[in-house]
Write a protein that holds these residues in place. Structure first.
Motif, mmCIF file in Angstrom:
data_model
loop_
_atom_site.group_PDB
_atom_site.id
_atom_site.type_symbol
_atom_site.label_atom_id
_atom_site.label_comp_id
_atom_site.label_asym_id
_atom_site.label_seq_id
_atom_site.Cartn_x
_atom_site.Cartn_y
_atom_site.Cartn_z
ATOM 1 N N ALA A 1 -12.350 17.937 3.089
ATOM 2 C CA ALA A 1 -11.966 16.905 4.066
ATOM 3 C C ALA A 1 -12.641 17.083 5.427
ATOM 4 O O ALA A 1 -12.545 16.205 6.273
ATOM 5 N N HIS B 1 -12.913 10.934 5.470
ATOM 6 C CA HIS B 1 -12.023 11.556 6.466
ATOM 7 C C HIS B 1 -12.604 11.401 7.871
ATOM 8 O O HIS B 1 -12.866 12.386 8.574
ATOM 9 N N HIS C 1 -4.513 10.068 -0.625
ATOM 10 C CA HIS C 1 -5.281 10.040 -1.873
ATOM 11 C C HIS C 1 -4.424 9.579 -3.057
ATOM 12 O O HIS C 1 -4.928 9.081 -4.040
ATOM 13 N N GLU D 1 -3.895 14.114 7.149
ATOM 14 C CA GLU D 1 -3.687 12.978 6.243
ATOM 15 C C GLU D 1 -2.211 12.611 6.238
ATOM 16 O O GLU D 1 -1.833 11.494 5.896
ATOM 17 N N HIS E 1 -9.977 21.438 -0.319
ATOM 18 C CA HIS E 1 -10.269 19.995 -0.308
ATOM 19 C C HIS E 1 -11.374 19.708 0.729
ATOM 20 O O HIS E 1 -11.251 20.115 1.882
ATOM 21 N N ILE F 1 -10.433 5.520 1.947
ATOM 22 C CA ILE F 1 -9.250 6.318 1.629
ATOM 23 C C ILE F 1 -8.026 5.421 1.444
ATOM 24 O O ILE F 1 -7.061 5.807 0.799
ATOM 25 N N ILE G 1 -14.295 15.734 -2.565
ATOM 26 C CA ILE G 1 -13.865 15.004 -1.372
ATOM 27 C C ILE G 1 -12.864 13.929 -1.792
ATOM 28 O O ILE G 1 -11.893 13.654 -1.108
HETATM 29 ZN ZN LIG Z 1 -8.501 13.934 1.797
#
Ligand SMILES: [Zn+2]
Length: 277
Positions: free
Chosen positions: A180, A116, A61, A253, A178, A86, A198
């Motif tokens: 995700a 995600h 992010h 991530e 978060h 993303i 998000i």
């Molecule tokens: Zn994320």
């Protein structure tokens, strides 16, 4: 930031860059961030050099590539990126890369509801297929090996997916910081309630915090999950207020221990069993 990136790209094109010397016969493949990197490494084994553009420990992010990062790509064989929104910066880079550098985008368009993608097993099977096809195309001599690696990994993941499905999570609410885990929750018949956005990871407003805490109390939930790389401040504040636990759950991530998807999701399963019993 977008403007800075386009200035960098323009100056590199004008300079006709020649950075990043290749010193092995193996295909050299760059990936945009950790989940793409790890899945690609799983399929490639030791038959290709996989390099992640995003530095270890950083999460996608916040990431924007530097001019030096972009220069490295000019001597690579392929760039693989997610494409669900993303890693939008990779779509900008794609426009500047010429043949013979192949670009593989796992999703044709951004998913503004939830980027995600890899937190759904079904999506991951598709991502592995796309990565495998791309590797076979640039390195046909090792195609059988890539397919074997992919099939073996998919078999392991299907067993893990069955364990998730049989863990009795269906119908439950999952509270997270978060947001995700929307794809995972959808696949398991659960509902995700996120304190933060998000896309936007900034702290929740006091009103949002109060609303989610009321929801936690009403639902009888025992915990709120948070991604450890994001920090635990918000999760601990909410947990304290609601009188519940805060439990780490990786959104994959990034991973500073260089662990693969299967390992991280196996740990996530145990964390979810602990928090959702
Ligand atoms: Zn994320």
């Amino acid at each position: 930031m977008k403007r800075i990136l386009s200035l960098i790209l323009m100056s590199i094109m004008l300079a006709g860059c020649t950075g990043g010397v290749k010193n092995s016969d193996k295909p050299r493949i760059y990936t945009s961030f950790y989940s793409v990197y790890s899945l690609t490494k799983t399929v490639a084994g030791d038959k290709a050099d996989i390099i992640n553009l995003m530095p270890q420990g950083m999460e996608p992010h916040d990431f924007e590539p530097t001019a030096a990062d972009i220069m490295k790509l000019s001597k690579s064989d392929m760039l693989i990126y997610n494409g669900s929104g993303i890693d939008d910066w990779a779509a900008d880079i794609e426009k500047t890369l010429d043949e013979p550098i192949k670009v593989t985008r796992l999703y044709p368009a951004p998913d503004r509801d939830d980027p995600h993608t890899w937190l759904s097993f079904e999506n991951v099977y598709n991502e592995l297929d796309t990565i495998c096809e791309a590797l076979c195309e640039i390195d046909a001599a090792n195609a059988e090996l890539y397919k074997e690696n992919k099939d073996d990994y998919e078999k392991k993941l299907k067993e893990l997916q069955a364990q998730f499905e049989n863990a009795g999570f269906g119908g439950k609410k999952m509270f997270v910081t978060h947001g995700a885990y929307g794809h995972l929750c959808r696949e398991l018949g659960m509902e995700q309630v996120a304190l933060e956005g998000i896309w936007d990871l900034s702290d929740p407003s006091p009103a949002k915090m109060a609303q989610v805490i009321a929801d936690i109390k009403e639902s009888g939930a025992k915990c709120i999950f948070y991604d450890p790389y994001e920090g635990d401040d918000t999760a601990l504040a909410a947990a304290d207020e609601a009188g519940i636990e805060a439990i780490p759950l990786s959104a994959f991530e990034t991973d500073d221990k260089n662990r693969d998807y299967y390992t991280v999701m196996s740990e996530n399963l145990e964390q979810m069993k602990k928090g959702l019993k």
